[in-house]
Write an enzyme that holds these catalytic residues in place. Structure first.
Site, PDB file in Angstrom:
ATOM      1  N   ASP A   1     -12.959 -10.526  -0.202  1.00 36.72           N
ATOM      2  CA  ASP A   1     -13.433 -10.540   0.086  1.00 36.72           C
ATOM      3  C   ASP A   1     -14.986  -9.655  -1.111  1.00 36.72           C
ATOM      4  O   ASP A   1     -14.250  -8.598  -0.841  1.00 36.72           O
ATOM      5  CB  ASP A   1     -13.902  -9.788   1.402  1.00 36.72           C
ATOM      6  CG  ASP A   1     -12.510  -8.657   1.709  1.00 36.72           C
ATOM      7  OD1 ASP A   1     -12.913  -8.117   1.284  1.00 36.72           O
ATOM      8  OD2 ASP A   1     -12.397  -8.829   2.561  1.00 36.72           O
TER       9      ASP A   1
ATOM     10  N   ASN B   1       2.172  -5.322  -3.399  1.00 30.79           N
ATOM     11  CA  ASN B   1       0.011  -5.694  -2.737  1.00 30.79           C
ATOM     12  C   ASN B   1      -0.317  -4.195  -2.285  1.00 30.79           C
ATOM     13  O   ASN B   1       0.260  -3.346  -1.408  1.00 30.79           O
ATOM     14  CB  ASN B   1       0.659  -6.374  -1.653  1.00 30.79           C
ATOM     15  CG  ASN B   1      -1.061  -7.039  -1.293  1.00 30.79           C
ATOM     16  OD1 ASN B   1      -1.573  -7.800  -2.003  1.00 30.79           O
ATOM     17  ND2 ASN B   1      -1.080  -7.290   0.561  1.00 30.79           N
TER      18      ASN B   1
ATOM     19  N   GLU C   1       0.823  -1.058  -0.014  1.00 27.72           N
ATOM     20  CA  GLU C   1       0.115  -0.467  -0.390  1.00 27.72           C
ATOM     21  C   GLU C   1       1.043   0.876   0.527  1.00 27.72           C
ATOM     22  O   GLU C   1       0.453   1.899   1.223  1.00 27.72           O
ATOM     23  CB  GLU C   1      -0.996  -0.435   1.202  1.00 27.72           C
ATOM     24  CG  GLU C   1      -1.856  -0.979   1.133  1.00 27.72           C
ATOM     25  CD  GLU C   1      -2.759  -0.932   2.391  1.00 27.72           C
ATOM     26  OE1 GLU C   1      -2.440  -0.327   2.817  1.00 27.72           O
ATOM     27  OE2 GLU C   1      -4.095  -2.044   2.630  1.00 27.72           O
TER      28      GLU C   1
ATOM     29  N   GLU D   1      -6.737 -10.884  -1.455  1.00 24.76           N
ATOM     30  CA  GLU D   1      -7.411 -10.626   0.083  1.00 24.76           C
ATOM     31  C   GLU D   1      -8.843 -10.560  -0.176  1.00 24.76           C
ATOM     32  O   GLU D   1      -9.627  -9.218   0.623  1.00 24.76           O
ATOM     33  CB  GLU D   1      -6.709  -9.436   0.593  1.00 24.76           C
ATOM     34  CG  GLU D   1      -5.137  -9.320   0.782  1.00 24.76           C
ATOM     35  CD  GLU D   1      -4.951  -8.414   1.966  1.00 24.76           C
ATOM     36  OE1 GLU D   1      -5.599  -7.406   2.572  1.00 24.76           O
ATOM     37  OE2 GLU D   1      -3.656  -7.511   2.451  1.00 24.76           O
TER      38      GLU D   1
ATOM     39  N   HIS E   1     -10.833  -6.085  -2.156  1.00 22.17           N
ATOM     40  CA  HIS E   1     -11.904  -5.818  -1.016  1.00 22.17           C
ATOM     41  C   HIS E   1     -12.825  -5.154  -1.529  1.00 22.17           C
ATOM     42  O   HIS E   1     -12.897  -4.345  -1.668  1.00 22.17           O
ATOM     43  CB  HIS E   1     -11.215  -5.043  -0.038  1.00 22.17           C
ATOM     44  CG  HIS E   1     -10.088  -5.703   0.888  1.00 22.17           C
ATOM     45  ND1 HIS E   1     -10.402  -6.539   1.892  1.00 22.17           N
ATOM     46  CD2 HIS E   1      -8.303  -5.656   1.099  1.00 22.17           C
ATOM     47  CE1 HIS E   1      -8.834  -7.673   2.455  1.00 22.17           C
ATOM     48  NE2 HIS E   1      -8.072  -6.889   1.791  1.00 22.17           N
TER      49      HIS E   1
END
Length: 464
Positions: free
Chosen positions: A273, A207, A166, A271, A243
Site C-alpha cells: 500500500d 516476510n 518481522e 503487502e 507499506h
C-alpha cells in the site's frame, strides 16, 4: 506485518498461478501464458499474462460486504489470509487448534479459483498470552508443534507460507521477541525446517517491512538468507511488505529485489500500500499512481519476482488510518469502490494500456450527505498531466433506482442510465495537478458508481 487483516479472492489465475510460482526459479524472459485483452482484463489477468500474480489480502469481517466480495472475487488471482491464520486465532490455548475463520477465507478463494498465501506462522505479535508463559526449555518444541499442525492442516491448498514474520529491527539487529529470547538465533531456521517437514511442496518465505530498499535491515535479512542457502535451510522466498509513502518508493527497490533473486530465492511484494497525507488531491493521486507503477515495473524487471499483493484493495478497509493518524487513501480503489489513478497505473505497468481513462484526467466521486430517498455528492476533477486541460467530461452509469435532479458547476445530460457532466464555462481549464469540483443532488439510495471516468478536451496547443 504490522497490524493486519486477512485475504481471499478469485480469478482464472488459480491453479495456473500456483504452477507459475513453482516454476518461477526457471523463468527469465517470461512469455505470456495467454493474451489478455488490455482494455477489459483484470489486474489478475494482466499479471498472469506476464507470468506473475496480482492479489489482495482480506479479512473475515469484510466478507459480508457483497460489493467488496464481488470485486475481490473477480479482480485478483491470489489471496492472502491477513489475520486468521495467526497464532492467536489458530491455537488460542495450548494444544487446542481452531481453523474455522481461516477456512472461511481459504474456501472462498478456492471457490473463485485463486491461489492462497498463508500468513503467518511465527510472529512476535498477535500471540495468545500462554505462549509467553512457556518455559524456555519447552518453547522450541511448542513452536515446532504449532507449525507442524497448521502447515499440515492446509497441506496442498496453499501456494506460499510466511513462516517467520518481522524478526529484525531497523538497525539490522534481531528483534527481542519471546522466540529470540528463549530459543535464540536458531529459532528462524528451526521454524523453516519444521514447515518443510510438514509440507514439502509449499513455498516457504521470510516476510518483513522496510526491507524494500537496500539498508541495514535488508542487509541483515540478505545475510540470513545467504547463510540459510549455504547451510541447506529450506527457504524459498523473501516477502517485501512494501507499506510505502507516496513519493518515497526506494530508488534501490529493483536492485534489492535482484540481489535476493541472485541468492536463488523468489521475491514477492506481499503487502503493498502507498499512503498519503490526507486529504486526497489530484496531485497526490498522480504521485501515488506513479509510485504504484514504479513498484510493478521493478517487480516485472526481475524474473524471480513472482507477484504482488495489495494489503486489501480498497480504502474502505485499509489498516493505515488507524495506525497513522492523518494519513490514508493508500489503495487502488477508494472507500466507495471507485478505481483511483493508482489502479490505472498498475494496469498500464502490467501492459493494460494508458495510465488512466482519458489520459491523466481523474474524477473522484464522494457522497456528501444522504437522507431517506435522496442524497448529494461531490465529484473532484483533477489534471495529472504536465500540459493544461482545456475542458473535461465526466461520465458514469447510474446505479439502479438512482436519478439526478440537479447539478451545479457543470452541465448535465442523461441518456437512460448513462450520465454525462461537462465543465461549466468557468471551471474547464485546469493547469498541471490542478483540480475543481462539481456537485449534484440525487434521488434514490446513495451509492457510488463503479465506472466514473474523466475525459479531457485537447490540451492547449494541440491541433484540432
Amino acid at each position: 506485518m504490522l497490524r493486519h487483516r486477512p485475504t481471499r479472492g478469485r480469478r482464472t489465475a488459480g491453479l495456473l498461478t500456483t504452477a507459475l510460482v513453482a516454476l518461477s526459479a526457471a523463468m527469465t524472459a517470461v512469455a505470456p501464458t495467454h493474451t489478455a485483452h488490455a482494455d477489459t482484463a483484470t489486474l489478475g489477468e494482466l499479471a498472469e499474462a506476464k507470468g506473475r500474480y496480482f492479489g489482495s489480502a482480506t479479512d473475515n469481517p469484510e466478507l459480508s460486504d457483497t460489493q467488496y466480495t464481488r470485486i475481490l472475487g473477480s479482480e485478483f488471482g491470489q489471496i492472502t489470509v491477513g489475520n486468521t491464520m495467526k497464532w492467536q486465532y489458530t491455537e488460542p490455548s495450548r494444544g487446542r487448534f481452531d481453523y474455522t475463520a481461516a477456512e472461511e477465507v481459504v474456501d472462498l478463494a478456492e471457490s473463485n479459483g485463486q491461489s492462497v498465501r498463508g500468513h503467518t506462522l511465527v510472529w512476535h505479535n498477535q500471540l495468545p498470552s500462554w505462549v509467553g508463559d512457556v518455559p524456555a526449555g519447552e518453547l522450541l518444541g511448542v513452536m515446532r508443534d504449532h507449525i507442524t499442525h497448521e502447515v499440515d492442516h492446509f497441506k496442498g491448498r496453499l501456494a506460499h507460507w510466511d513462516v517467520v514474520n518481522e524478526a529484525f529491527e531497523e538497525d539490522g539487529s534481531r528483534r527481542q521477541s519471546v522466540f529470540q529470547q528463549k530459543i535464540g538465533d536458531s529459532y528462524i531456521a528451526e521454524a523453516f525446517k519444521a514447515a518443510r517437514a510438514a509440507d514439502p511442496d509449499v513455498k516457504l518465505y521470510y516476510n518483513d517491512y522496510n526491507i524494500e530498499g537496500i539498508g541495514p535491515k535488508s542487509d541483515a535479512v540478505y545475510e540470513m538468507v545467504k547463510s540459510f542457502k549455504a547451510q541447506g535451510v529450506p527457504i524459498d522466498g523473501v516477502g517485501m511488505q512494501a507499506h510505502l509513502i507516496a513519493g518515497q518508493v526506494p530508488a534501490s527497490l529493483q536492485r534489492n529485489i535482484q540481489r535476493f533473486a541472485d541468492l536463488g530465492v523468489d521475491v514477492a511484494i506481499t503487502e503493498l500500500d502507498i499512503r498519503m497525507t490526507l486529504p486526497r488531491t489530484a496531485a497526490k493521486d498522480t504521485r501515488q499512481a506513479a509510485d504504484y507503477g514504479a513498484v510493478v515495473e521493478a517487480c516485472l524487471a526481475v524474473s524471480r519476482c513472482v507477484g504482488i499483493t495489495v494489503w486489501d484493495y480498497t480504502d474502505k478497509y485499509s489498516w493505515v488510518p488507524s495506525v497513522f493518524p492523518g494519513e490514508g487513501a493508500a489503495l487502488p480503489w477508494d472507500e466507495h469502490f471507485a478505481k483511483k489513478p493508482a489502479y490505472h497505473a498498475i494496469a498500464a505497468a502490467l501492459g493494460g494500456g494508458s495510465p488512466a481513462p482519458g489520459g491523466d484526467c481523474t474524477a473522484t466521486y464522494r457522497v456528501t450527505s444522504r437522507w431517506q430517498g435522496g442524497f448529494t455528492a461531490e465529484i473532484t476533477v483533477g489534471n495529472g498531466r504536465t500540459a493544461p486541460i482545456d475542458g473535461w467530461t465526466v461520465t458514469w452509469t447510474l446505479p439502479g433506482g438512482q436519478s439526478i435532479s440537479h447539478v451545479w458547476n457543470g452541465y448535465l445530460t442523461v441518456d437512460g442510465q448513462r450520465v454525462t457532466v461537462r465543465n461549466a464555462g468557468y471551471n474547464g481549464t485546469l493547469g498541471s495537478n490542478a483540480s475543481t469540483t462539481f456537485g449534484l443532488q440525487g434521488e434514490g439510495t446513495a451509492g457510488t458508481p463503479a465506472d466514473v471516468t474523466c475525459t479531457p478536451a485537447q490540451p492547449f496547443g494541440t491541433p484540432a
